[in-house]
Enzyme design. Structure first.
Site, PDB file in Angstrom:
ATOM      1  N   GLY A  23      -0.579  45.439  33.303  1.00 12.74           N
ATOM      2  CA  GLY A  23      -0.152  44.303  34.131  1.00 12.74           C
ATOM      3  C   GLY A  23      -1.336  43.395  34.424  1.00 12.74           C
ATOM      4  O   GLY A  23      -1.312  42.603  35.370  1.00 12.74           O
ATOM      5  N   THR A  71      -2.398  40.789  33.109  1.00 15.03           N
ATOM      6  CA  THR A  71      -2.237  39.329  32.997  1.00 15.03           C
ATOM      7  C   THR A  71      -1.477  38.767  34.197  1.00 15.03           C
ATOM      8  O   THR A  71      -1.214  37.570  34.256  1.00 15.03           O
ATOM      9  CB  THR A  71      -1.456  38.956  31.712  1.00 15.03           C
ATOM     10  OG1 THR A  71      -0.183  39.600  31.752  1.00 15.03           O
ATOM     11  CG2 THR A  71      -2.211  39.361  30.461  1.00 15.03           C
ATOM     12  N   GLY A  72      -1.117  39.623  35.138  1.00 14.95           N
ATOM     13  CA  GLY A  72      -0.278  39.188  36.257  1.00 14.95           C
ATOM     14  C   GLY A  72      -1.086  38.627  37.412  1.00 14.95           C
ATOM     15  O   GLY A  72      -2.314  38.522  37.372  1.00 14.95           O
ATOM     16  N   ILE A  86      -1.821  39.700  40.578  1.00 11.59           N
ATOM     17  CA  ILE A  86      -2.905  40.525  41.136  1.00 11.59           C
ATOM     18  C   ILE A  86      -3.683  41.194  40.006  1.00 11.59           C
ATOM     19  O   ILE A  86      -4.875  41.455  40.124  1.00 11.59           O
ATOM     20  CB  ILE A  86      -2.372  41.561  42.168  1.00 11.59           C
ATOM     21  CG1 ILE A  86      -3.527  42.231  42.927  1.00 11.59           C
ATOM     22  CG2 ILE A  86      -1.470  42.598  41.533  1.00 11.59           C
ATOM     23  CD1 ILE A  86      -4.300  41.337  43.844  1.00 11.59           C
ATOM     24  N   ARG A  93       1.823  43.514  26.453  1.00 10.88           N
ATOM     25  CA  ARG A  93       2.942  43.567  25.513  1.00 10.88           C
ATOM     26  C   ARG A  93       2.652  42.705  24.300  1.00 10.88           C
ATOM     27  O   ARG A  93       3.049  43.041  23.201  1.00 10.88           O
ATOM     28  CB  ARG A  93       4.222  43.138  26.222  1.00 10.88           C
ATOM     29  CG  ARG A  93       4.640  44.189  27.239  1.00 10.88           C
ATOM     30  CD  ARG A  93       5.936  43.869  27.876  1.00 10.88           C
ATOM     31  NE  ARG A  93       5.807  42.867  28.920  1.00 10.88           N
ATOM     32  CZ  ARG A  93       6.788  42.529  29.737  1.00 10.88           C
ATOM     33  NH1 ARG A  93       7.963  43.112  29.628  1.00 10.88           N
ATOM     34  NH2 ARG A  93       6.607  41.621  30.674  1.00 10.88           N
ATOM     35  N   LYS A 105       9.753  51.542  45.185  1.00  8.40           N
ATOM     36  CA  LYS A 105       8.342  51.935  45.320  1.00  8.40           C
ATOM     37  C   LYS A 105       8.223  53.347  45.895  1.00  8.40           C
ATOM     38  O   LYS A 105       7.389  54.136  45.464  1.00  8.40           O
ATOM     39  CB  LYS A 105       7.580  50.915  46.169  1.00  8.40           C
ATOM     40  CG  LYS A 105       7.347  49.599  45.407  1.00  8.40           C
ATOM     41  CD  LYS A 105       6.286  48.711  46.014  1.00  8.40           C
ATOM     42  CE  LYS A 105       5.998  47.537  45.084  1.00  8.40           C
ATOM     43  NZ  LYS A 105       5.077  46.545  45.620  1.00  8.40           N
TER      44      LYS A 105
HETATM   45  N1  LIG Z   1       1.273  41.643  48.958  1.00  2.63           N
HETATM   46  C1  LIG Z   1       1.729  40.511  48.422  1.00  2.63           C
HETATM   47  O1  LIG Z   1       1.653  39.425  49.027  1.00  2.63           O
HETATM   48  C2  LIG Z   1       2.304  40.538  47.041  1.00  2.63           C
HETATM   49  C3  LIG Z   1       2.660  39.352  46.391  1.00  2.63           C
HETATM   50  C4  LIG Z   1       3.136  39.424  45.082  1.00  2.63           C
HETATM   51  C5  LIG Z   1       3.270  40.651  44.443  1.00  2.63           C
HETATM   52  N2  LIG Z   1       2.927  41.790  45.117  1.00  2.63           N
HETATM   53  C6  LIG Z   1       3.021  43.110  44.449  1.00  2.63           C
HETATM   54  O2  LIG Z   1       2.006  43.153  43.437  1.00  2.63           O
HETATM   55  C7  LIG Z   1       2.478  43.907  42.324  1.00  2.63           C
HETATM   56  C8  LIG Z   1       2.309  43.072  41.056  1.00  2.63           C
HETATM   57  O3  LIG Z   1       3.074  41.894  41.175  1.00  2.63           O
HETATM   58  P1  LIG Z   1       2.605  40.525  40.521  1.00  2.63           P
HETATM   59  O4  LIG Z   1       3.282  39.429  41.281  1.00  2.63           O
HETATM   60  O5  LIG Z   1       1.118  40.517  40.391  1.00  2.63           O
HETATM   61  O6  LIG Z   1       3.283  40.642  39.100  1.00  2.63           O
HETATM   62  P2  LIG Z   1       3.308  39.530  37.953  1.00  2.63           P
HETATM   63  O7  LIG Z   1       2.403  38.401  38.248  1.00  2.63           O
HETATM   64  O8  LIG Z   1       4.725  39.218  37.661  1.00  2.63           O
HETATM   65  O9  LIG Z   1       2.681  40.313  36.718  1.00  2.63           O
HETATM   66  C9  LIG Z   1       3.300  41.444  36.191  1.00  2.63           C
HETATM   67  C10 LIG Z   1       2.463  42.020  35.081  1.00  2.63           C
HETATM   68  O10 LIG Z   1       3.122  43.185  34.589  1.00  2.63           O
HETATM   69  C11 LIG Z   1       3.228  43.089  33.172  1.00  2.63           C
HETATM   70  N3  LIG Z   1       4.421  43.820  32.732  1.00  2.63           N
HETATM   71  C12 LIG Z   1       5.689  43.650  33.151  1.00  2.63           C
HETATM   72  N4  LIG Z   1       6.510  44.503  32.522  1.00  2.63           N
HETATM   73  C13 LIG Z   1       5.731  45.223  31.681  1.00  2.63           C
HETATM   74  C14 LIG Z   1       6.003  46.261  30.752  1.00  2.63           C
HETATM   75  N5  LIG Z   1       7.233  46.718  30.542  1.00  2.63           N
HETATM   76  N6  LIG Z   1       4.962  46.774  30.036  1.00  2.63           N
HETATM   77  C15 LIG Z   1       3.705  46.311  30.242  1.00  2.63           C
HETATM   78  N7  LIG Z   1       3.385  45.335  31.118  1.00  2.63           N
HETATM   79  C16 LIG Z   1       4.401  44.801  31.808  1.00  2.63           C
HETATM   80  C17 LIG Z   1       3.297  41.599  32.880  1.00  2.63           C
HETATM   81  O11 LIG Z   1       2.912  41.403  31.550  1.00  2.63           O
HETATM   82  P3  LIG Z   1       3.370  40.173  30.654  1.00  2.63           P
HETATM   83  O12 LIG Z   1       2.178  39.276  30.647  1.00  2.63           O
HETATM   84  O13 LIG Z   1       3.641  40.780  29.339  1.00  2.63           O
HETATM   85  O14 LIG Z   1       4.589  39.568  31.302  1.00  2.63           O
HETATM   86  C18 LIG Z   1       2.273  41.079  33.878  1.00  2.63           C
HETATM   87  O15 LIG Z   1       0.959  41.241  33.388  1.00  2.63           O
HETATM   88  C19 LIG Z   1       3.945  44.286  42.611  1.00  2.63           C
HETATM   89  O16 LIG Z   1       3.996  45.619  43.068  1.00  2.63           O
HETATM   90  C20 LIG Z   1       4.337  43.337  43.733  1.00  2.63           C
HETATM   91  O17 LIG Z   1       5.302  43.893  44.598  1.00  2.63           O
HETATM   92  C21 LIG Z   1       2.447  41.745  46.368  1.00  2.63           C
END
Ligand SMILES: NC(=O)c1ccc[n+]([C@@H]2O[C@H](COP(=O)([O-])OP(=O)(O)OC[C@H]3O[C@@H](n4cnc5c(N)ncnc54)[C@H](OP(=O)(O)O)[C@@H]3O)[C@@H](O)[C@H]2O)c1
Length: 309
Positions: free
Chosen positions: A12, A14-15, A17, A37, A135
């Protein structure tokens, strides 16, 4: 002899966090791997990000959380696995656990938490229960396994909640009008993505964080939405017009909002109306990041807001 740093795999990376976790891992000297991926995605921004990681020495592995063989192959190359997959992929993380059991060499698994402490809160919204339960399910599976873990309870991301003063559809703190959720007094904990990533990476080789909840709770970052708005008003030298959305009104809006937009409102309700991030005390199963790592110079909410003045 200097201890060698664990090899860290970020799934993850590239996401939102994830990219901060990758940068922190490199900065703190860990041989760093990411599982993606697509190593050459069509999205130019993502392709550029992956290229920048490669240029910094990151090893890019192709794989998918839903592809067992790719996970096992990746996990065989590292000591620590951090997942920062998005909410939709959270349940699939049990597959990372299965792969870790198969390799038998993973010293720490940090699953995709990075939010609220979902075990210790009372939930009064169906959508929140559904999201948080996914979770919790992953936590329980990890606890049952022999794989050492750390659950990172990060507070809200500053990029999500400080940069807009918890308002919708704005990319900078509002200068004229602001919406206040509830009575604006519930205390939240809001941390920068950089700090969350630094503390997370600091914990990977730290035995004090093994099988613990790592809470990131800088005292200066305990702030209600009302206090954050007041801080901002002081910085820009005038007060904002306030629209108050009461607790009951917000609950109704959430119930009438379709999935998945309702999730984001519900999390806002949890943080800023109910005060779920600060409604419990830490105990034996918890460690706190600023106490473990006093050397980290974290960013306060006030300092973070300065960039927008
Ligand atoms: N505390 C807060 O304010 C806050 C805010 C937002 C999120 N969060 C939490 O932070 C965590 C991450 O969220 P995010 O918003 O950072 O996520 P995000 O930006 O949507 O990024 C998700 C990442 O997971 C990868 N991914 C998704 N499905 C996959 C799979 N099947 N195999 C391999 N990689 C996969 C994506 O890869 P691709 O590049 O291939 O799509 C991407 O790199 C979550 O638990 C969320 O609840 C917290």
């Amino acid at each position: 002899m200097a201890e060698s740093k664990s090899k860290v795999l970020i799934i993850g990376g590239t996401g939102d966090i994830g990219k901060y976790l990758v940068r922190a891992s490199i900065k703190l000297g860990h041989p760093t791997f990411i599982l993606v991926r697509s190593p050459t995605p069509s999205d130019p921004a993502k392709a550029h990000l992956i290229k920048s990681f490669q240029d910094s020495g990151v090893t890019v592995l192709k794989g998918d959380v839903d592809d067992h063989e790719s996970l096992v192959a990746a996990l065989r190359q590292v000591d620590v696995v951090i997942s920062s997959v998005n909410g939709g992929a959270v349940p699939s993380q049990v597959k990372i656990l299965e792969a870790a059991k198969e390799t038998g060499t993973i010293k720490r698994f940090i699953p995709s938490e990075f939010g609220n402490e979902v075990d210790r809160l009372e939930i009064d919204l169906k959508i929140l229960e559904a999201v948080f339960q996914t979770k919790r399910n992953v936590r329980r599976e990890i606890e049952k396994s022999e794989i050492p873990y750390t659950f990172v309870i990060s507070g809200g991301f500053a990029g999500w909640y400080v940069s807009n003063l918890a308002n919708d559809n704005v990319s900078a703190p509002p200068r004229d009008k602001v919406t206040i959720w509830g009575d604006g007094t519930a205390k939240a904990i809001l941390n920068t993505e950089e700090d969350i990533a630094t503390y997370t990476i600091k914990s990977v080789d730290d035995p004090r964080a093994a099988n613990k909840f790592l809470h990131i709770r800088p005292k200066e970052n305990f702030l209600s939405q009302g206090e954050a708005v007041a801080l901002w008003e002081k910085k820009i030298g005038h007060t904002l017009e306030k629209t108050v959305v009461s607790k009951e009104e917000l609950k109704k809006i959430i119930e009438e909002t379709p999935f998945p937009a309702n999730i984001f409102l519900a999390i806002k309700y949890s943080i800023f109306v109910k005060g779920d991030q600060t409604s419990f005390q830490l105990g034996d199963k918890d460690v706190e990041a600023t106490e473990l790592y006093p050397d980290v110079q974290y960013t306060t909410t006030s300092t973070y807001l300065d960039q927008f003045v």
